[in-house]
Design a protein around this motif. Structure first.
Motif, PDB file in Angstrom:
ATOM      1  N   VAL A 323     -61.230 -44.541-138.634  1.00 47.56           N
ATOM      2  CA  VAL A 323     -60.949 -45.801-137.930  1.00 47.56           C
ATOM      3  C   VAL A 323     -62.235 -46.380-137.362  1.00 47.56           C
ATOM      4  CG1 VAL A 323     -59.668 -46.846-136.022  1.00 47.56           C
ATOM      5  CG2 VAL A 323     -58.604 -45.041-137.396  1.00 47.56           C
ATOM      6  N   VAL A 324     -63.100 -45.514-136.864  1.00 43.02           N
ATOM      7  CA  VAL A 324     -64.416 -45.906-136.364  1.00 43.02           C
ATOM      8  C   VAL A 324     -65.464 -45.196-137.212  1.00 43.02           C
ATOM      9  CG1 VAL A 324     -65.975 -45.863-134.374  1.00 43.02           C
ATOM     10  CG2 VAL A 324     -63.523 -46.215-134.022  1.00 43.02           C
ATOM     11  N   SER A 325     -66.494 -45.910-137.612  1.00 42.13           N
ATOM     12  CA  SER A 325     -67.545 -45.316-138.445  1.00 42.13           C
ATOM     13  C   SER A 325     -68.413 -44.373-137.625  1.00 42.13           C
ATOM     14  CB  SER A 325     -68.395 -46.429-139.061  1.00 42.13           C
ATOM     15  OG  SER A 325     -69.035 -47.179-138.038  1.00 42.13           O
ATOM     16  N   SER A 326     -69.326 -43.710-138.319  1.00 39.83           N
ATOM     17  CA  SER A 326     -70.190 -42.747-137.633  1.00 39.83           C
ATOM     18  C   SER A 326     -71.051 -43.389-136.557  1.00 39.83           C
ATOM     19  CB  SER A 326     -71.083 -42.028-138.650  1.00 39.83           C
ATOM     20  OG  SER A 326     -71.864 -42.968-139.373  1.00 39.83           O
ATOM     21  N   MET A 327     -71.319 -44.663-136.707  1.00 39.52           N
ATOM     22  CA  MET A 327     -71.945 -45.447-135.652  1.00 39.52           C
ATOM     23  C   MET A 327     -71.058 -46.654-135.391  1.00 39.52           C
ATOM     24  SD  MET A 327     -74.489 -43.942-134.418  1.00 39.52           S
ATOM     25  CE  MET A 327     -75.186 -45.283-133.439  1.00 39.52           C
ATOM     26  N   PRO A 328     -70.503 -46.797-134.204  1.00 41.24           N
ATOM     27  CA  PRO A 328     -70.862 -46.110-132.971  1.00 41.24           C
ATOM     28  C   PRO A 328     -70.261 -44.718-132.807  1.00 41.24           C
ATOM     29  CG  PRO A 328     -69.106 -47.646-132.525  1.00 41.24           C
ATOM     30  CD  PRO A 328     -69.470 -47.825-133.976  1.00 41.24           C
ATOM     31  N   GLY A 329     -69.359 -44.283-133.699  1.00 43.08           N
ATOM     32  CA  GLY A 329     -68.777 -42.956-133.579  1.00 43.08           C
ATOM     33  C   GLY A 329     -68.055 -42.771-132.264  1.00 43.08           C
ATOM     34  N   ILE A 330     -68.315 -41.645-131.604  1.00 41.84           N
ATOM     35  CA  ILE A 330     -67.704 -41.409-130.289  1.00 41.84           C
ATOM     36  C   ILE A 330     -68.610 -41.886-129.155  1.00 41.84           C
ATOM     37  CG2 ILE A 330     -66.523 -39.380-131.200  1.00 41.84           C
ATOM     38  CD1 ILE A 330     -68.451 -37.652-129.561  1.00 41.84           C
ATOM     39  N   TRP A 331     -69.779 -42.418-129.510  1.00 38.69           N
ATOM     40  CA  TRP A 331     -70.765 -42.761-128.485  1.00 38.69           C
ATOM     41  C   TRP A 331     -70.356 -43.967-127.672  1.00 38.69           C
ATOM     42  CZ3 TRP A 331     -73.241 -38.590-128.072  1.00 38.69           C
ATOM     43  CH2 TRP A 331     -73.599 -37.836-129.190  1.00 38.69           C
ATOM     44  N   TRP A 332     -69.422 -44.779-128.175  1.00 41.25           N
ATOM     45  CA  TRP A 332     -68.992 -45.945-127.401  1.00 41.25           C
ATOM     46  C   TRP A 332     -68.389 -45.532-126.060  1.00 41.25           C
ATOM     47  CZ3 TRP A 332     -63.940 -46.072-125.883  1.00 41.25           C
ATOM     48  CH2 TRP A 332     -63.032 -45.283-126.596  1.00 41.25           C
ATOM     49  N   LEU A 333     -67.743 -44.364-126.028  1.00 37.54           N
ATOM     50  CA  LEU A 333     -67.140 -43.895-124.781  1.00 37.54           C
ATOM     51  C   LEU A 333     -68.209 -43.623-123.730  1.00 37.54           C
ATOM     52  CD1 LEU A 333     -64.829 -42.823-123.042  1.00 37.54           C
ATOM     53  CD2 LEU A 333     -65.039 -40.637-124.233  1.00 37.54           C
ATOM     54  N   TYR A 334     -69.307 -43.017-124.130  1.00 35.10           N
ATOM     55  CA  TYR A 334     -70.354 -42.669-123.171  1.00 35.10           C
ATOM     56  C   TYR A 334     -71.177 -43.889-122.779  1.00 35.10           C
ATOM     57  CZ  TYR A 334     -68.672 -38.211-124.651  1.00 35.10           C
ATOM     58  OH  TYR A 334     -67.826 -37.168-124.931  1.00 35.10           O
ATOM     59  N   LEU A 335     -71.273 -44.858-123.685  1.00 37.14           N
ATOM     60  CA  LEU A 335     -71.869 -46.137-123.295  1.00 37.14           C
ATOM     61  C   LEU A 335     -70.995 -46.835-122.266  1.00 37.14           C
ATOM     62  CD1 LEU A 335     -73.106 -47.466-126.764  1.00 37.14           C
ATOM     63  CD2 LEU A 335     -74.509 -46.590-124.887  1.00 37.14           C
ATOM     64  N   LEU A 336     -69.675 -46.736-122.454  1.00 39.76           N
ATOM     65  CA  LEU A 336     -68.742 -47.319-121.490  1.00 39.76           C
ATOM     66  C   LEU A 336     -68.861 -46.619-120.132  1.00 39.76           C
ATOM     67  CD1 LEU A 336     -66.370 -49.323-121.075  1.00 39.76           C
ATOM     68  CD2 LEU A 336     -64.831 -47.485-121.778  1.00 39.76           C
ATOM     69  N   MET A 337     -68.972 -45.283-120.157  1.00 34.92           N
ATOM     70  CA  MET A 337     -69.131 -44.531-118.914  1.00 34.92           C
ATOM     71  C   MET A 337     -70.440 -44.890-118.221  1.00 34.92           C
ATOM     72  SD  MET A 337     -67.791 -40.794-120.235  1.00 34.92           S
ATOM     73  CE  MET A 337     -68.270 -39.953-118.718  1.00 34.92           C
ATOM     74  N   ALA A 338     -71.517 -45.014-118.998  1.00 34.49           N
ATOM     75  CA  ALA A 338     -72.808 -45.378-118.410  1.00 34.49           C
ATOM     76  C   ALA A 338     -72.761 -46.786-117.828  1.00 34.49           C
ATOM     77  CB  ALA A 338     -73.900 -45.274-119.474  1.00 34.49           C
ATOM     78  N   GLY A 339     -72.062 -47.697-118.522  1.00 32.96           N
ATOM     79  CA  GLY A 339     -71.925 -49.053-117.987  1.00 32.96           C
ATOM     80  C   GLY A 339     -71.140 -49.077-116.689  1.00 32.96           C
ATOM     81  N   GLY A 340     -70.036 -48.320-116.658  1.00 34.07           N
ATOM     82  CA  GLY A 340     -69.254 -48.246-115.418  1.00 34.07           C
ATOM     83  C   GLY A 340     -70.043 -47.623-114.291  1.00 34.07           C
ATOM     84  N   LEU A 341     -70.846 -46.623-114.613  1.00 34.52           N
ATOM     85  CA  LEU A 341     -71.688 -45.986-113.604  1.00 34.52           C
ATOM     86  C   LEU A 341     -72.734 -46.962-113.085  1.00 34.52           C
ATOM     87  CD1 LEU A 341     -72.292 -43.339-112.142  1.00 34.52           C
ATOM     88  CD2 LEU A 341     -73.819 -42.746-114.019  1.00 34.52           C
TER      89      LEU A 341
END
Length: 355
Positions: A323-341
């Motif tokens: 459903v999601v390609s290798s990029m962004p892969g699962i990294w979108w979640l940690y980008l979201l966490m970093a943005g919220g932080l």
């Protein structure tokens, strides 16, 4: 390291160690209870069961360690806030950046440990546990069987029943054996049986005076075979089956399969997740005097972690299913966490820390 950072780090390390020990003990106890309920000790033996519990606990550490640090930061900074120690530090000119720095002093080494557990120890523990489980499903060690009881395995689809047994002579009578295979089901019924254990050879059982029923999906192709003597060899070929969770990180790095990419990204994300969770936990501590809302803080922290945990599983599943390609892969979640932080860093919480 200055005395302030050393003091705050110690206040985080103590609850971290306590929580790690508690979570590890609870997980090991839960795993032991499940294995005992599944009668693993009767098919593998006590020593093998303890080894399996240890392997499962080692696998779980990559999740338990970030949870423990997350809880420890909330507990440690929460106690300092409740006892007004953070307010005293703030009044003495200690900025919020130094408090965050003290959190990072603990979070970064713990994150590295979490990464080592995930990248190296986890696949080894999975490989060992797969071998142990496969041996448990393949071996028919009737020395541990008791008369009048059913023994089965959900994974292999095997069910065994021995009505009578003579332990002195290693003889069994009235045996029922059922196993579910890919293209058919097989039932073996025999009046007598004796296990033959030969060093450096495959385990085998000598069956006498019985029938073999092979039941296929098409009823017209069912077979019934009568035998007087039959040697039944256990199949242990599946022990070396390839499984991605037991695959080394180096091999996963060279793969282009979505499921293996998801596994690789999960392993590599453990240090990042550990550090981000610690920083998010630190952002929950409000330091304004006379505004102690610890119950509410703990509830919000629990909800945030629950959301993260579910999203991390969802992100990995999306990559596995393409459903999601290798990029962004699962990294979108940690980008979201970093943005919220980042938003929290410029919000009222950080303003209170930096006053």
């Amino acid at each position: 390291m200055k005395i302030i950072e050393r003091y705050i780090s110690r206040e985080l390390l103590i609850p971290f160690m306590v929580v790690v020990v508690l979570l590890t003990g609870l997980f090991a106890s839960f795993s032991s209870a499940r294995l005992l309920a599944g009668a693993v000790t009767e098919t593998l033996g006590l020593s093998a069961m303890l080894k399996l519990v240890l392997l499962k606990t080692l696998i779980a550490l990559e999740v338990l360690v970030p949870i423990a640090l997350y809880v420890a930061v909330i507990i440690g900074l929460g106690r300092l806030n409740k006892d007004q120690e953070i307010n005293v530090l703030r009044s003495s000119g200690v900025s919020g950046k130094r408090i965050i720095y003290a959190v990072l002093i603990v979070a970064i080494p713990v994150g590295i440990i979490s990464g080592i557990l995930s990248i190296y120890l986890r696949p080894w523990a999975y490989a060992e546990s797969y071998i142990l489980n496969a041996q448990a499903e393949a071996e028919l060690n009737t020395n541990r069987f008791q008369a009048g009881r059913f023994y089965g395995s959900v994974n292999s689809g095997r069910v065994i029943y021995v009505r009578n047994k003579d332990d002195a002579n290693n003889q069994m009578a009235n045996i029922f054996h059922y196993i579910k295979k890919n293209d058919h089901n097989e039932i073996i019924v025999a009046k007598e049986a004796q296990q033959q254990l030969t060093p450096n050879q495959r385990p085998r059982i000598q069956l006498s005076d019985g029938y073999i029923y092979r039941l296929t999906h098409a009823a017209t192709k069912d077979d019934v075979i009568k035998f007087e003597k039959m040697t039944y060899f256990t199949d242990i070929n599946d022990v070396s089956n390839y499984r991605r969770k037991a695959t080394t990180t180096r091999i996963l790095w060279e793969s282009d399969q979505p499921r293996e990419i998801a596994e690789l990204q999960w392993r590599l994300s453990r240090p990042i997740a550990t550090i981000l969770l610690a920083l998010i936990a630190a952002s929950f501590i409000r330091t304004a005097p006379r505004q102690d809302k610890s119950d509410r803080t703990y509830f919000i922290a629990a909800m945030v972690f629950a959301i993260y945990y579910n999203l991390s599983g969802l992100a990995q599943t999306w990559v596995e299913q393409g459903v999601v390609s290798s990029m962004p892969g699962i990294w979108w979640l940690y980008l979201l966490m970093a943005g919220g932080l980042g938003l929290l860093s410029f919000g009222p919480v950080q303003k209170r820390l930096s006053r």
